[in-house]
Enzyme design. Sequence first.
Site, PDB file in Angstrom:
ATOM      1  N   HIS A 175     -22.682  10.755  62.464  1.00  0.00           N
ATOM      2  CA  HIS A 175     -22.372  11.166  63.832  1.00  0.00           C
ATOM      3  C   HIS A 175     -21.238  10.325  64.424  1.00  0.00           C
ATOM      4  O   HIS A 175     -20.344  10.854  65.084  1.00  0.00           O
ATOM      5  CB  HIS A 175     -23.647  11.052  64.677  1.00  0.00           C
ATOM      6  N   GLU A 217     -18.071  11.579  63.101  1.00  0.00           N
ATOM      7  CA  GLU A 217     -17.705  12.828  63.797  1.00  0.00           C
ATOM      8  C   GLU A 217     -16.884  12.493  65.058  1.00  0.00           C
ATOM      9  O   GLU A 217     -15.853  13.102  65.332  1.00  0.00           O
ATOM     10  CB  GLU A 217     -18.969  13.605  64.156  1.00  0.00           C
ATOM     11  N   HIS A 218     -17.360  11.509  65.810  1.00  0.00           N
ATOM     12  CA  HIS A 218     -16.602  11.084  67.004  1.00  0.00           C
ATOM     13  C   HIS A 218     -15.244  10.493  66.617  1.00  0.00           C
ATOM     14  O   HIS A 218     -14.239  10.740  67.274  1.00  0.00           O
ATOM     15  CB  HIS A 218     -17.389  10.021  67.779  1.00  0.00           C
ATOM     16  N   GLU A 233     -24.370   8.037  74.370  1.00  0.00           N
ATOM     17  CA  GLU A 233     -24.875   9.382  74.055  1.00  0.00           C
ATOM     18  C   GLU A 233     -26.354   9.309  73.678  1.00  0.00           C
ATOM     19  O   GLU A 233     -27.167  10.126  74.108  1.00  0.00           O
ATOM     20  CB  GLU A 233     -24.064  10.014  72.917  1.00  0.00           C
TER      21      GLU A 233
END
Lengths: 442, 444
Positions: free
Chosen positions: B73, B76-77, B153
Amino acid sequence: MIRPLQALCAVFVLLAPLPALAKPATIVKSPGGITAWLVEDHANPMIAVSLLFKGGAATDPEGKVGLATFVSGMLDEGAGEMDSQAFQTRLDDLNIEMGFNASRDSFSGSMTTLAAHRDEAFALLNAALTHPRFDAEPLERMRQAFQTRLRQRSERPNARAAETLFADIFPGHPYGRPTDGTPAGLAAITSADLHAFVKTRFSRDRLVIGVVGDIGASDLATLLDKTFGSLPATSQVPPVPQVKPKLSGGIIPVPMAVPQAAAVFVQEGPARADPDWHAFRVVMYALADGGFSSRLTEEVREKRGLAYGVGAEAAPLAESPLVVGSVGTQTAKIGESLRIIRAEWAKMRDSGPTDDEIAKAKAFLAGSLPLGLNSSPAIAQTLTTLQHFNLPPDELDHRAEVLAAISPETIRAVAKRWLTPERLTFAVAGEIKASDLPQTGK
Amino acid sequence: MRRRMSLCLLLSGASLALAAPAHAKVFDPTVFTLENGLTVVVVENHRAPIVSHMVWYKVGAADEPAGKTGLAHLLEHLMFKGTPEIPAGQFSKLVAAKGGVDNAMTSRDFTAYYQHIAAENLPMVMRMEADRMAHLKLDEKDFQSEREVVREERRQRVENEPAAMLSERLNMALWMNHPYARPIGGFDSEIQGLTLIDALSFHKRWYAPNNAVLFVAGDVTPGQVKSLAEETFGRIPRAATPDRVRGEPEAPQADIRIAFSAPNVHQARWYRTDIVPSCATAAPKVGAAFDMLGEILGGGTTSRLYRQLVLEEKLAVSVGAGYDGTALGPGSFTIGATPMPGTDPDVLDAKISAAIAAIAKDGVTAAELARVRDRMLAARIYARDDLFSAPQALAESLAVGCTIADVETFNDVIAALTADDVKAAAILLDGPHAQGILSPEAAP
């Protein structure tokens, strides 16, 4: 080798207008005088209907807060000869999707059906709007469901902050009450209240309709009369007074045991019909409404890692147009996020967006319009929204020209006229201490 | 604000109660493979002059090295943090300046990136996406601040959300030694330990044309996509990416019961999750039977559980069921309920187990089967109307090691399903299972 991308970064000088709707909307007027906007499209054997009555939760009577929302949940829970299970079973069996929703200013509905079941789908919609039953069993069941939703919402710091903020800035005005109701308001609502709402709110003079899909204008005209013709011509909706929000420029704490504090903030904004509207959208895009192209995301998220989401946008409430924003930051650093937001707000007021920011904002605001039109229900809803705001059917087609005609000087003047950092008022939900927060803007 | 949101919630959070995307669609895609192994899926739709452009990588949170949860994740950022051609932070701005929107998502088995944009800009986004597949370039300062963003997040989407906290614990108890036990967004302590080198090595190890699926839907032809793909992604060499093996989890030997409460829980929730076959581990008809079982048990207000628990016995305010079978490893079947105030969650659990046992013993009626079958088949027409989300099922299926046929022939499989198939699915659920209970704290 990958081709160099520099060429793509060139500043826009000309906007390339895109046809917003692949097919133009036509205005259909039935023999009985009902008007609907239609985008005829026979690509897929289905029809999407969107409808909207002006007048929403802000017209809920005192002591019955949540009535419009309650009605929205009850219209498909039995109508005419059919009780709740009979109505729901019919929708299921014919694969008809029907739903209703209340906002502060309007009550809207949507219906999607296969073309094969068109006539029965419109008949069910007619029954829901004109002969809802509001039987005791679904009434109590939906009351529980809405009370449950309030409890779930009260777990979320963002929702708590927003509710507290609106109550604070609109004291004694319907906008200060939550659209989804209060526990006491929902508890007090009776079947008679629901019937009274339907009778007094659903009238033809307040109704706009959008239809997309596999249906021709003359067939639609016939169905419009059958579906909406029996609604009263006019209604007696209690007026909602215009109001100015009470903006202290301060920070309202909302104590809550969560690891990340949520702030919601607000100031006044232009109405949708205000001549400044489009220029202000450009300003907001550059400041807070442009995702990664906005200064708030750049300063709060990208440079400092202070938040996952931060932003604000124009919220054109009919009687008190606003700008509403939010941010979520760990408790110890929420004050820093708020300081940056206020500072960026002031900077944007003083200097306005740069020419480059203006060009990019215009490009996005015009160029992204077709992306909202990716399904029949989405197009139908766009048609009702345009009517709700008294805009013409070709409004979207001219957006690029309208934006192109606004000079950077005008846009910077609009930033100066509208942005009021000293009146930006916050509510912050979390385990916050006064020392975590910046001084207020007063 | 939904920016760069992972699918954390979809698979582990609040939507537990309402999983079940029905994949009953026929999109008539064109599928081909470039010489470097990139699979390309094109779905034509000329209603509006727009396209949806996506790249799905066959890597997700379940592929992270031990002790490095959150790496897929975080990467991904970081994919938005630059290449030699496109400086950090410019990717989304370039897309927006052409009127497009972009985002990305991470799941257990895949990581996907997309842009929705006017069709005339497809060449640009294909060049940009190919560029960051091959040439990611990260700087320590950007890395540090983005690691803080993903921690925020997590706070926002998991730690602030009691239902997501419960789901995280329920998944860990259920999946035990299996990689699906890990939270998609990672544990905060492990996210803090991730390094720039971790991210770059993960990219190098997994991001390659032969480990990706390119998906384009909208106002474009397969021929146009093919030549654009060859000019862009086609220039990236194949790489030796690892084989992915998920393995079988330990089956629960007894019922699992996870109870979670916190000061900000104001409404009780109840969940049950079972590990069941997926499109990768069983024949299509098995998954279709679980889809149908989910509809019969908890699909809307006319379902068995809604009628019993909400309408008749008034034990719950709502109830839903759904099957997630698009997985490289096993799938899952989840039932969620919102109990009425005062309902004992163990009573709810027993009632739902009994409803499953009843189908395992007596099956479903011909009328139920016919009604639900017709509903699932009719849904295909609506799915074809939706340009952006529905046809993605094709790419998702390929990204987790299933096939186009799993999506395209779903209607035929549904049409041929028998009451015995549904009964067989219920039999697989009828045994030790995991329940999760979220409850408000008792008054002091």
